[in-house]
Every structure is written in structure tokens, then in C-alpha cells.
Design an enzyme around this catalytic site. Structure first.
Site, short mmCIF file in Angstrom:
data_model
loop_
_atom_site.label_atom_id
_atom_site.label_comp_id
_atom_site.label_asym_id
_atom_site.label_seq_id
_atom_site.Cartn_x
_atom_site.Cartn_y
_atom_site.Cartn_z
N CYS A 154 -4.84 7.95 8.91
CA CYS A 154 -5.17 7.46 10.24
C CYS A 154 -4.91 8.53 11.28
CB CYS A 154 -4.31 6.23 10.56
SG CYS A 154 -4.86 4.78 9.68
N ILE B 30 7.00 5.68 17.82
CA ILE B 30 6.87 6.48 16.59
C ILE B 30 5.72 7.48 16.69
CG2 ILE B 30 6.59 6.42 14.07
CD1 ILE B 30 9.14 5.01 14.91
N LYS C 127 0.82 -1.22 0.00
CA LYS C 127 0.00 0.00 0.00
C LYS C 127 0.86 1.27 0.00
CE LYS C 127 -1.78 1.64 4.02
NZ LYS C 127 -1.63 3.05 4.37
N ASN C 128 1.78 1.35 0.96
CA ASN C 128 2.48 2.62 1.13
C ASN C 128 3.46 2.91 0.00
OD1 ASN C 128 0.94 3.22 3.32
ND2 ASN C 128 2.44 2.51 4.84
N GLN D 228 9.03 18.50 8.46
CA GLN D 228 10.26 18.01 7.81
C GLN D 228 10.11 17.99 6.28
OE1 GLN D 228 13.17 17.41 9.66
NE2 GLN D 228 11.79 18.36 11.14
N ASP E 270 3.42 -0.04 12.28
CA ASP E 270 2.19 -0.52 11.62
C ASP E 270 1.85 -1.96 11.98
OD1 ASP E 270 1.94 1.94 10.48
OD2 ASP E 270 2.73 1.37 8.53
N ARG F 94 0.10 14.79 13.27
CA ARG F 94 1.03 14.26 12.27
C ARG F 94 1.58 15.43 11.45
NH1 ARG F 94 -1.51 8.89 9.65
NH2 ARG F 94 0.61 8.64 8.90
N ARG G 32 -9.31 0.23 3.59
CA ARG G 32 -8.36 1.18 3.01
C ARG G 32 -7.04 0.49 2.67
NH1 ARG G 32 -6.96 5.10 7.20
NH2 ARG G 32 -5.19 5.17 5.82
N1 EPU Z 1 7.02 13.59 11.85
C1 EPU Z 1 7.28 14.87 12.22
N2 EPU Z 1 7.41 15.81 11.22
C2 EPU Z 1 7.28 15.51 9.91
C3 EPU Z 1 7.02 14.15 9.55
C4 EPU Z 1 6.90 13.23 10.55
O1 EPU Z 1 7.37 15.21 13.40
O2 EPU Z 1 7.42 16.40 9.07
C5 EPU Z 1 6.91 12.56 12.91
C6 EPU Z 1 5.53 11.90 12.95
O3 EPU Z 1 4.62 12.65 13.70
C7 EPU Z 1 5.85 10.56 13.55
C8 EPU Z 1 7.24 10.24 12.98
O4 EPU Z 1 7.78 11.49 12.56
O5 EPU Z 1 5.95 10.70 14.93
C9 EPU Z 1 7.25 9.29 11.79
O6 EPU Z 1 6.33 9.72 10.80
P1 EPU Z 1 6.51 9.40 9.27
O7 EPU Z 1 6.64 10.68 8.54
O8 EPU Z 1 7.59 8.39 9.09
O9 EPU Z 1 5.12 8.74 8.92
P2 EPU Z 1 4.20 9.01 7.66
O10 EPU Z 1 5.03 9.23 6.46
O11 EPU Z 1 3.17 10.02 8.02
C10 EPU Z 1 4.12 6.54 6.93
C11 EPU Z 1 3.04 5.52 6.65
C12 EPU Z 1 2.42 5.08 7.95
C13 EPU Z 1 3.49 4.54 8.88
C14 EPU Z 1 4.62 5.57 9.06
C15 EPU Z 1 5.80 5.05 9.88
C16 EPU Z 1 2.22 6.15 4.46
C17 EPU Z 1 1.12 6.72 3.65
N3 EPU Z 1 2.04 6.12 5.78
O12 EPU Z 1 3.46 7.64 7.54
O13 EPU Z 1 1.54 4.03 7.60
O14 EPU Z 1 2.93 4.27 10.13
O15 EPU Z 1 5.11 5.97 7.76
O16 EPU Z 1 6.34 3.93 9.28
O17 EPU Z 1 3.23 5.72 3.93
C18 EPU Z 1 -0.31 2.61 7.82
O18 EPU Z 1 0.00 2.11 6.73
O19 EPU Z 1 -1.17 2.12 8.58
C19 EPU Z 1 0.35 3.85 8.24
C20 EPU Z 1 -0.14 4.63 9.16
#
Ligand code: EPU
Length: 427
Positions: free
Chosen positions: A117, A327, A22-23, A126, A305, A122, A397
Site C-alpha cells: 500500500c 503511524i 493476512k500479515n 530498521q 489498519d 515506507r 489483496r
Molecule cells: N518505519 C521506518 N523504518 C523502518 C520500518 C518502518 O521508519 O525500517 C516506519 C514506517 O514508515 C511507519 C512505522 O515505522 O511509519 C511503522 O511501520 P511498520 O514497519 O510497523 O509497518 P510495516 O511492517 O511496513 C505492517 C503491515 C501493515 C501495517 C503496519 C503497522 C504487513 C505486510 N504490513 O507494515 O499492514 O499497517 O505493519 O501495523 O505486515 C495492511 O495490512 O493494510 C497494512 C498496511
């Protein structure tokens, strides 16, 4: 109001095939915007999150052709707008990748703040730090992010937090920037590597994906490609845990065992047998489950996840286990639902302390998010009695044909369409 109804207690046995990740798919579909030709994407999962992103591209003017259930062709050259509609974008976190992709293609992106989610704040600081380093300016107004650059120029970016989303978004913007971009402290998840491989298959020059330093040499042309998405690490892990929870014996096909090592290691610690083959993995559980402690970490650590699924499994293990969610801030909301099924768990901030019980009991529960929802499904499979899960749109989803796949493994699960109750008319 559709529901899953599960009559628990059946041991899962047999074989299941894992769908595309998915991701990775979400980022790759967004990344297709950067292409100067046609992208044929294979092994794309048939799930509603991916369908939403495809619909956004279609709405923006891309030509999308469904070749078969797991293959689509996207011709993004007909996209004439850099604005991604708010109503569609807010339905999925993955649509945040349109920021990097549209910025790379048009040097301008206007994208609704992404949804997905809900487990705490979130932020996207960055992502924005990366775009700014490449020469862009941004403003936030009315729920939209407007990012603009006269010209994107490569630069060095050190991420303060390891972020999958920021790493991929910066790569997407940087592939068409002038010069070289270096991302330090980059995320190493398998789907980061898959996105880089996809872009390289169009002619991009990205090196180091899968390590914490990624170098991107910008280029001005990206040609058409045919690319097959990697198998979904989390879908595979979910079936591994479901097999263990039901005392089952399941061969999980179409996986990359290397991506599953952190999950296999924890299952083995709990007394589950895991056999690795080239592109499949067999999970067998015959005895009782042992307690174990787990901390979620960026890859190659234990994935966040998989946290709700493994916590559910630990709730029927012997002894006291501790799960540390490092995380996300608020990823234990589902615990209240699990407790309705008899689990004994106390949560204090990032920590969950789980006192294993002999068995769970079926109950009406809610899917509070995607992975939490599938954890309820696992709980229902191993519980005594009937479990009904509401808000299953969360689960759909991210899991392709989950009912059919579970039924083929012997689960007693069905999907019920429940009509919305009529609202009484005022007299
Ligand atoms: N974070 C920040 N600032 C940013 C970006 C992230 O503080 O600019 C923090 C987040 O709040 C979190 C940590 O960094 O505490 C990690 O977040 P990350 O950016 O890695 O997560 P994401 O890109 O929003 C993706 C997946 C998630 C998965 C996370 C961690 C997608 C669409 N989503 O989210 O997947 O949990 O990486 O591996 O790729 C799922 O599939 O169920 C799902 C939630």
C-alpha cells in the site's frame, strides 16, 4: 476495471467467520524458507497478497502443494537461489520478509524493494540496521537490496522506531544465526507472536514475542511442522465496524477477542454494544453513534489498519471527532473519496477532523489502498443509494470472499467484471 456495486441501506445481521491473518500468513510463508523439512500451513487466507508470495516461492524452486482452500504444504528444501524476482516482489509489502528469511537460510538475500500500500515513504532502515548488527553488509542497486553475511552472529538491537516489519525480519534472520539476538523496542502485534510461535514449532528458540524485548537463541536445524495461522484481527475489526455502520447485529466467529480490545473499546465509546465470547464477538447497534477521538498506535493501541474504517463510521456519528494517524504519513488519501459521498472531513497532516453527518450518499468512488478500499465498502453499505467502487484489486489483496461474506449478512453487493475499453486503432 472490475467493480463492486453496492445498494446501501441494508442492516447486516447473522454470522460471519473470520479467515487467517493476512500479515501473519505473509511472514509465515516467507519464514517457511528457513525450514529443513515440509511446512504444512493451515488457516491460510485465500487472498491475492498471499497467492503472490506463494508464487514467488514456487518460482524460486520450492515445492508447493495446495491441500485444500485454507491449507498448503511448502517444501522449501528445493530452493536453490537467494534471489527473489523483482517483478513479483514489488507487488506486495510482505515479500520484504524474504530478506530476513533468505539471509537466515543462505546468508545471502537479493530481494526487490518491496511494494504494498502506498501511504507515504515506507523506509526499511530498521530492517537493515538489524541485519547489519547480525554481521551482514548490504547494497542497494537497480531497485534490489543485496544483503550478505560471511556468518550471521547474534547481537543486541534497539529499534529506533517500533516496526512490525523490522521486528519480524530480524527474527527471521536471527533464528539461524550463531548465538543470541536481543531485539529491544520490538513490535508486539499479534502476528509478531504468531510468526515466533510458527518458528518455535519448527524448533526455534524465541522468547518474549508479544513484549518489547524478544530473545532469539540461534539454531542450526529447523524441522518440518504443521501450523495453524491466527484469525485476522483487522478482518474481524472491519466486520465489527460494518455491523455498527449499518445498525446491524452480527456474530463474528473465529476471532481472538483479546486482539480486538482496542477496537471494541472505541465502538463501545460510540454507543455500540460489543459482547465477547470465547472465540467470537457480537456487535449490535440500535441507537445513534456518538463522536469519539482516536489515535492510531502500535499494538496494543488502536491499529492504523482500522483507521479508514473507523473514520468512515465516525463520519455518520453525532458531533465532531478527531482521528490522529500517528503511524503513517499519508494515510488519509481516501478522505477525498469519502467526501464525494457527503462526509464532512478536513485533514491537516496527521489529523482528521470529522463533523458527523446524518447519512452518506452513494457515489462512484475508488479504492486508494486496501483498508481505504474496504472503508469505501463500509460507506457504501450504510449510504443511501448506489455506490460503485473501482480498483477493487486493492480490497481483494486482503479480504477473503468479501462479497460472499457480506451477501450472507444481508448486504446488497455484487462484483461486476467490466471489460477494459478497447483502445481505438490508429488509422
Ligand atoms: N518505519 C521506518 N523504518 C523502518 C520500518 C518502518 O521508519 O525500517 C516506519 C514506517 O514508515 C511507519 C512505522 O515505522 O511509519 C511503522 O511501520 P511498520 O514497519 O510497523 O509497518 P510495516 O511492517 O511496513 C505492517 C503491515 C501493515 C501495517 C503496519 C503497522 C504487513 C505486510 N504490513 O507494515 O499492514 O499497517 O505493519 O501495523 O505486515 C495492511 O495490512 O493494510 C497494512 C498496511
Amino acid at each position: 476495471m472490475d467493480k463492486f456495486v453496492i445498494n446501501g441501506g441494508n442492516r447486516l445481521h447473522g454470522e460471519v467467520s473470520i479467515s487467517g491473518a493476512k500479515n501473519a500468513a505473509l511472514a509465515i510463508v516467507c519464514g517457511s524458507v528457513l525450514c529443513d523439512g515440509i511446512c504444512r500451513i493451515e488457516n491460510i487466507p485465500d487472498i491475492t497478497d498471499v497467492a503472490s508470495i506463494v508464487r514467488i516461492l514456487d518460482d524460486m524452486g520450492a515445492k508447493v502443494r495446495t491441500v485444500n482452500r485454507s491449507t498448503i504444504e511448502i517444501d522449501p528444501t528445493t530452493i536453490k537461489t537467494h534471489v527473489a524476482p523483482y517483478e513479483l516482489v514489488r507487488q506486495s509489502r510482505g515479500s520484504s520478509y524474504l530478506m530476513g528469511a533468505l539471509l537466515g537460510r543462505f546468508s545471502h538475500a537479493v530481494v526487490g524493494m518491496p511494494g504494498g500500500c502506498n501511504f507515504g515513504v515506507r523506509p526499511i532502515d530498521q530492517h537493515l540496521k538489524g541485519f547489519t548488527a547480525l554481521g551482514a553488509k548490504y547494497s542497494l542497486e537497480g531497485g534490489m537490496v543485496d544483503i550478505f553475511a560471511e556468518k550471521l552472529k547474534g547481537n543486541s538491537i534497539y529499534l529506533d522506531i517500533i516496526s512490525v516489519g523490522a521486528t519480524i525480519n530480524i527474527i527471521l534472520a536471527a533464528v539461524r544465526a550463531q548465538g543470541t539476538t536481543v531485539i529491544e523496542n520490538a513490535a508486539k502485534e499479534p502476528h509478531v507472536v504468531d510468526v515466533a510461535n510458527f518458528l518455535n514449532s519448527m524448533g526455534a528458540d524465541i522468547r518474549g514475542a508479544g513484549t518489547d524485548v524478544i530473545k532469539i537463541h540461534g539454531c542450526s536445524y529447523l524441522g518440518g511442522t504443521t501450523y495453524s495461522i491466527i484469525p485476522d484481527q483487522i478482518e474481524a475489526g472491519t466486520y465489527m465496524v460494518a455491523a455498527a455502520a449499518t445498525g446491524g447485529d452480527v456474530l463474528i466467529r473465529n476471532v481472538i477477542p483479546k486482539h480486538l480490545e482496542s477496537i471494541s473499546a472505541k465502538l463501545e465509546e460510540m454507543g455500540v454494544t460489543v459482547e465477547e465470547y470465547d472465540d467470537s464477538i457480537r456487535v449490535v447497534r440500535s441507537g445513534t453513534l456518538n463522536k469519539c477521538n482516536i489515535k492510531t498506535m502500535p499494538h496494543p493501541g488502536f491499529p492504523t489498519d482500522m483507521q479508514p474504517q473507523i473514520t468512515t463510521l465516525l463520519s455518520i456519528a453525532q458531533g465532531t471527532s478527531i482521528v490522529n494517524e500517528s503511524i503513517f504519513d499519508n494515510r488519509f488519501r481516501y478522505v477525498e473519496e469519502l467526501k464525494r459521498m457527503g462526509a464532512q472531513i478536513s485533514v491537516d497532516g496527521h489529523l482528521a477532523v470529522i463533523e458527523g453527518v446524518e447519512h452518506l450518499n452513494g457515489a462512484p468512488v475508488k479504492a486508494t489502498d486496501l483498508r481505504a478500499g474496504v472503508a469505501m465498502l463500509i460507506a457504501g453499505l450504510c449510504a443511501h443509494g448506489v455506490t460503485q467502487i473501482e480498483d477493487i484489486f486493492h480490497i481483494e489483496r486482503g479480504y477473503e470472499c468479501i462479497v460472499e461474506k457480506m451477501q450472507a449478512l444481508g448486504a446488497d453487493i455484487k462484483r461486476l467484471s467490466v471489460p477494459e475499453p478497447a483502445i481505438p486503432r490508429a488509422i
